[in-house]
Design a protein around this motif. Structure first.
Motif, short mmCIF file in Angstrom:
data_model
loop_
_atom_site.label_atom_id
_atom_site.label_comp_id
_atom_site.label_asym_id
_atom_site.label_seq_id
_atom_site.Cartn_x
_atom_site.Cartn_y
_atom_site.Cartn_z
N ILE A 219 0.82 -1.21 0.00
CA ILE A 219 0.00 0.00 0.00
C ILE A 219 0.85 1.26 0.00
O ILE A 219 1.98 1.28 0.49
N SER A 240 -6.11 8.89 -1.31
CA SER A 240 -6.19 7.67 -2.10
C SER A 240 -5.29 6.61 -1.48
O SER A 240 -4.14 6.89 -1.14
N ILE A 241 -5.82 5.41 -1.33
CA ILE A 241 -5.05 4.26 -0.86
C ILE A 241 -4.69 3.42 -2.09
O ILE A 241 -5.58 2.90 -2.77
N LYS A 249 -7.61 -4.60 -2.76
CA LYS A 249 -8.63 -3.55 -2.71
C LYS A 249 -9.85 -4.05 -1.95
O LYS A 249 -10.41 -3.33 -1.11
N ILE A 252 -9.13 -4.06 1.80
CA ILE A 252 -9.13 -2.70 2.38
C ILE A 252 -10.55 -2.17 2.52
O ILE A 252 -10.90 -1.56 3.54
N ILE A 260 -12.73 -0.15 5.47
CA ILE A 260 -12.28 1.21 5.15
C ILE A 260 -12.93 2.23 6.09
O ILE A 260 -12.34 3.26 6.42
N THR A 283 -11.75 8.62 1.84
CA THR A 283 -10.72 7.76 1.28
C THR A 283 -11.26 6.95 0.11
O THR A 283 -12.43 6.54 0.12
N VAL A 285 -9.90 3.68 -2.69
CA VAL A 285 -8.90 2.64 -2.91
C VAL A 285 -8.70 2.46 -4.41
O VAL A 285 -9.67 2.28 -5.16
#
Length: 309
Positions: A219, A240-241, A249, A252, A260, A283, A285
């Motif tokens: 990540i 942004s992750i 993804k 997360i 998330i 956020t 992903v």
């Protein structure tokens, strides 16, 4: 009679180096008295060289926390190794941190061989995590193992970064050894990194805390926007992750967005404590395959800045 005002101001840089998970970042946070470097029980938590600035009326010490040194497997690992060894070039003293609960291994020997090349810079051996050692004889054996086929340590300090045992004495020792010099940073400044970097690191720390081994190393966090919301006065942060695979993804995000959401809740609390402001955190992903292996991706994600070497 000499007073404090009669003494010259001292300053200098101290590089903190060692294998992953020996407690370098915990030590830095203990000294500064505030979180400037994220911590976790996962290897490779620290990716950048991070400066923690410790200032008193008599001195200013800039402690350089470095990524844990390990065998590089990709471009990101190579970047981290350069950041770690690059810190030695600007240091007035070096703290080599080892884990008192583990035997000296090949990784330690690799670092020691590099430290042998350092000229005219005092190198301290810090034997950390003594709080985990119940038998003092075991501690003595660990220290003894680092005095054989090693280097002539300037000082040897058994410490506990997590409890603070012997840390105050260690800092006092280094200040005593520093030469007179200028105050490089403002007295109330605790790090040289911008707020965006610290916010990104706090988000990454929560992912390290909550996810399994496969995810953390894959990540990266990008802060897309940080601005005040005119309607409610909150600081609106968009982040942004970045992950390498669709499966990551999904991890997360979690079932119905549960993971998330939890990451965001925990990160927001620490960000608010850091900035002293109410925060609204958004956020997303995104998948970017093999980003750790591509120099261009590293550059775009902030992992090859020349100032880190």
């Amino acid at each position: 009679m000499e007073t404090i005002l009669d003494k010259e101001f001292k300053s200098g840089f101290v590089a903190i180096i060692g294998r992953p998970n020996v407690g370098k970042s915990t030590l830095l946070n203990n000294i500064i008295g505030q979180k400037v470097a994220i911590t976790s029980n996962k290897a490779q938590t620290t990716r950048n060289k991070i400066a923690g600035i410790y200032t008193t009326d008599q001195a200013q010490v800039v402690f350089l926390d470095t990524p844990g040194i390990h065998k590089p497997h990709n471009s990101l690992d190579q970047y981290m190794e350069k950041a770690s060894f690059g810190a030695l070039n600007e240091a007035d003293a070096i703290w080599f941190v080892v884990d008192a609960s583990e035997k000296r291994g090949p990784g330690d020997n690799f670092i020691i061989e590099r430290l042998k090349e350092v000229q005219n810079t005092p190198v301290y051996l810090l034997v950390n995590k003594i709080d985990l050692i119940k038998n003092k004889n075991d501690l003595f054996k660990t220290i003894a193992s680092y005095t054989t086929n090693a280097i002539d340590w300037s000082e040897v300090y058994p410490i506990s970064a997590i409890s603070g045992e012997a840390v105050e004495e260690l800092v006092a020792n280094i200040i005593e050894k520093l030469n007179p010099g200028p105050q490089f940073f403002a007295k109330d400044q605790i790090t040289d990194h911008p707020e965006r970097f610290l916010v990104a690191e706090l988000i990454r720390e929560k992912i390290l805390l909550l996810t399994e081994q496969e995810v953390p190393h894959s990540i990266a966090i990008v802060i897309d926007s940080m601005k005040k919301d005119g309607e409610n006065g909150k600081l609106h942060i968009q982040a942004s992750i970045i992950v390498e695979r669709a499966s990551q993804k999904n991890i997360i995000i979690g079932k119905q967005g549960s993971m998330i959401k939890k990451i965001g809740q925990l990160a927001r609390k620490d960000i608010e404590n850091l900035l002293g402001d109410k925060v609204y955190l958004e956020t997303w992903v995104k998948v970017e395959a093999r980003w750790r292996e591509r120099p261009q991706s590293l550059q775009e994600l902030g992992y090859n800045s020349k100032q880190d070497f």
